[in-house]
Design an enzyme around this catalytic site. Structure first.
Site, mmCIF file in Angstrom:
data_model
loop_
_atom_site.group_PDB
_atom_site.id
_atom_site.type_symbol
_atom_site.label_atom_id
_atom_site.label_comp_id
_atom_site.label_asym_id
_atom_site.label_seq_id
_atom_site.Cartn_x
_atom_site.Cartn_y
_atom_site.Cartn_z
ATOM 1 N N THR A 1 4.418 -5.066 27.754
ATOM 2 C CA THR A 1 3.046 -5.278 27.285
ATOM 3 C C THR A 1 2.919 -6.612 26.546
ATOM 4 O O THR A 1 2.573 -6.658 25.362
ATOM 5 C CB THR A 1 2.584 -4.114 26.384
ATOM 6 O OG1 THR A 1 3.553 -3.907 25.339
ATOM 7 C CG2 THR A 1 2.431 -2.843 27.189
ATOM 8 N N GLU B 1 4.001 -9.309 16.899
ATOM 9 C CA GLU B 1 5.022 -9.073 17.921
ATOM 10 C C GLU B 1 4.725 -9.840 19.205
ATOM 11 O O GLU B 1 5.641 -10.331 19.871
ATOM 12 C CB GLU B 1 5.120 -7.578 18.211
ATOM 13 C CG GLU B 1 6.236 -7.219 19.181
ATOM 14 C CD GLU B 1 6.514 -5.728 19.204
ATOM 15 O OE1 GLU B 1 7.317 -5.270 18.361
ATOM 16 O OE2 GLU B 1 5.901 -5.021 20.050
ATOM 17 N N ASP C 1 14.754 4.773 18.496
ATOM 18 C CA ASP C 1 13.730 5.800 18.290
ATOM 19 C C ASP C 1 14.241 7.097 18.898
ATOM 20 O O ASP C 1 14.395 7.206 20.117
ATOM 21 C CB ASP C 1 12.419 5.374 18.951
ATOM 22 C CG ASP C 1 11.311 6.402 18.764
ATOM 23 O OD1 ASP C 1 11.515 7.374 18.014
ATOM 24 O OD2 ASP C 1 10.232 6.225 19.366
ATOM 25 N N ARG D 1 -2.267 4.038 7.249
ATOM 26 C CA ARG D 1 -3.041 2.867 7.665
ATOM 27 C C ARG D 1 -4.539 2.998 7.391
ATOM 28 O O ARG D 1 -5.305 2.140 7.787
ATOM 29 C CB ARG D 1 -2.824 2.608 9.166
ATOM 30 C CG ARG D 1 -1.430 2.082 9.458
ATOM 31 C CD ARG D 1 -1.219 1.819 10.935
ATOM 32 N NE ARG D 1 0.042 1.142 11.191
ATOM 33 C CZ ARG D 1 0.496 0.802 12.393
ATOM 34 N NH1 ARG D 1 -0.223 1.117 13.463
ATOM 35 N NH2 ARG D 1 1.652 0.178 12.531
ATOM 36 N N VAL E 1 9.636 -1.828 7.029
ATOM 37 C CA VAL E 1 10.144 -0.914 6.008
ATOM 38 C C VAL E 1 10.297 0.517 6.517
ATOM 39 O O VAL E 1 11.092 1.286 5.961
ATOM 40 C CB VAL E 1 9.235 -0.953 4.757
ATOM 41 C CG1 VAL E 1 7.893 -0.254 5.030
ATOM 42 C CG2 VAL E 1 9.933 -0.346 3.554
ATOM 43 N N ASP E 2 9.574 0.893 7.571
ATOM 44 C CA ASP E 2 9.612 2.278 8.039
ATOM 45 C C ASP E 2 10.782 2.517 8.988
ATOM 46 O O ASP E 2 10.615 2.943 10.135
ATOM 47 C CB ASP E 2 8.282 2.677 8.683
ATOM 48 C CG ASP E 2 7.801 1.710 9.743
ATOM 49 O OD1 ASP E 2 8.404 0.611 9.885
ATOM 50 O OD2 ASP E 2 6.814 2.020 10.433
ATOM 51 N N GLY F 1 0.820 -1.206 0.000
ATOM 52 C CA GLY F 1 0.000 0.000 0.000
ATOM 53 C C GLY F 1 0.850 1.252 0.000
ATOM 54 O O GLY F 1 1.861 1.349 -0.696
#
Length: 329
Positions: A223, A279, A302, A327, A190-191, A101
């Site tokens: 989490t 994940e 990050d 998205r 990919v990001d 996409g």
């Protein structure tokens, strides 16, 4: 019982959200010390390939696990030694990446160009690009010993399904192609953008990545999927691993992706979806099948976290996220 479960799930997620949104809390969390490596020498590691590592060179961080796997940080390894060793062994690497996409236009060109500069330089590398629009894959000038294969996949209506179904696609292409040409596989989102050496020191039989937002946090904050109806259910674990990168020998990556896909499909049959999708299943798999090597967060950092003294170099950075536009159907 259902209300109790919701409460148990809600508390760590809420605390984690507070951490992610508050710069002052992030800073305070950075002072929580990691556990320390209990091994005196890398010769005691489970993998003989990593015997040259200097486990004592980074006293500020954890450099090995209790099951004797190395955690790779800057300053622990000699890059030339690793490169020479893997060239002698004939190591070759498949890099898989999904650009489906709007993600293709937004990220793929930068991802591939940066990989050419920094990923496994000097080793044979084959890029496996999975996309619903093969005609739009950019024409990247590749270095010697490097090639690209484009695999057409269907575009799922939900981004969660794209994320989860990649496990089957990776397993299928390992069986049909990769196992005949490559010794190792690395799977990437990919990001992301390569910014420094991501080299042969990262290769291993089974490789996991410490999540940049969790490696200093107490396990209570992790989490994991705590829904007992999910195949990804975990009460606790060793670390919180980031599914943006995982790898290993082709046999081990095939086993991992097959197991995660099976868990995802069993959940679907029971109308269950794991909290963090593939994940969550990856973390469950790595709990049951310990990785032979763990990468520190410098391998996927990050910058929104801010300064961390223990991050001496960044090898791969999160690219800006445009979830609202990328998205949407």
């Amino acid at each position: 019982m259902r209300s109790v479960f919701k409460c148990v799930l809600f508390v760590p997620i809420t605390l984690c959200a507070i951490y992610l949104l508050s710069p002052s809390v992030k800073l305070l969390m950075s002072f929580i010390p990691m556990e320390k490596c209990h091994l005196e020498s890398a010769k005691n590691l489970d993998s003989s390939v990593d015997a040259s590592l200097n486990l004592q060179s980074r006293p500020d961080v954890q450099t090995c696990t209790y099951w004797k796997a190395a955690i790779i940080w800057e300053g622990m390894f000699d890059p030339r030694l690793y490169d020479e060793m893997h060239k002698m062994k004939g190591s070759s690497v498949a890099l898989t990446v999904f650009a489906v996409g709007r993600y293709l236009d937004a990220y793929l060109h930068t991802f591939l160009n940066s990989a050419e500069q920094h990923f496994m330089v000097g080793l044979p590398v084959t890029y496996y690009v999975f996309t619903d629009m093969p005609e739009k894959v950019p024409n990247i000038k590749l270095s010697p010993l490097r090639s690209m294969k484009v695999i057409k996949v269907e575009k799922n209506s939900r981004w969660q399904d794209v994320s989860m179904m990649r496990m089957k696609s990776i397993s299928d292409v390992i069986e049909s192609d990769i196992r005949h040409h490559c010794t190792h596989v690395f799977c990437f989102d990919v990001d992301q953008v390569f910014t420094g050496r991501f080299g042969s020191e990262a290769l291993g039989d089974s490789v996991a990545l410490l999540h940049a937002h969790y490696y200093h946090l107490p396990k209570y904050f992790y989490t994991y999927d705590r829904n007992p109806n999910s195949k990804a259910y975990m009460e606790t674990g060793d670390f919180y691993y980031h599914a943006a990168i995982f790898g290993g020998s082709w046999k081990n990556v095939k086993a991992l992706t097959e197991a995660c896909y099976q868990g995802i499909m069993e959940d679907k049959q029971n109308n269950v979806e794991a909290l963090w999708h593939d994940e969550s299943h990856l973390n469950k798999y790595m709990l049951l099948h310990k990785p032979s090597k763990v990468l520190s967060p410098e391998y996927c950092w990050d910058t929104s976290i801010g300064f961390r003294r223990d991050i001496q170099v960044t090898r791969l950075l999160w690219a800006p996220k445009y979830y609202d536009t990328l998205r949407t159907p």
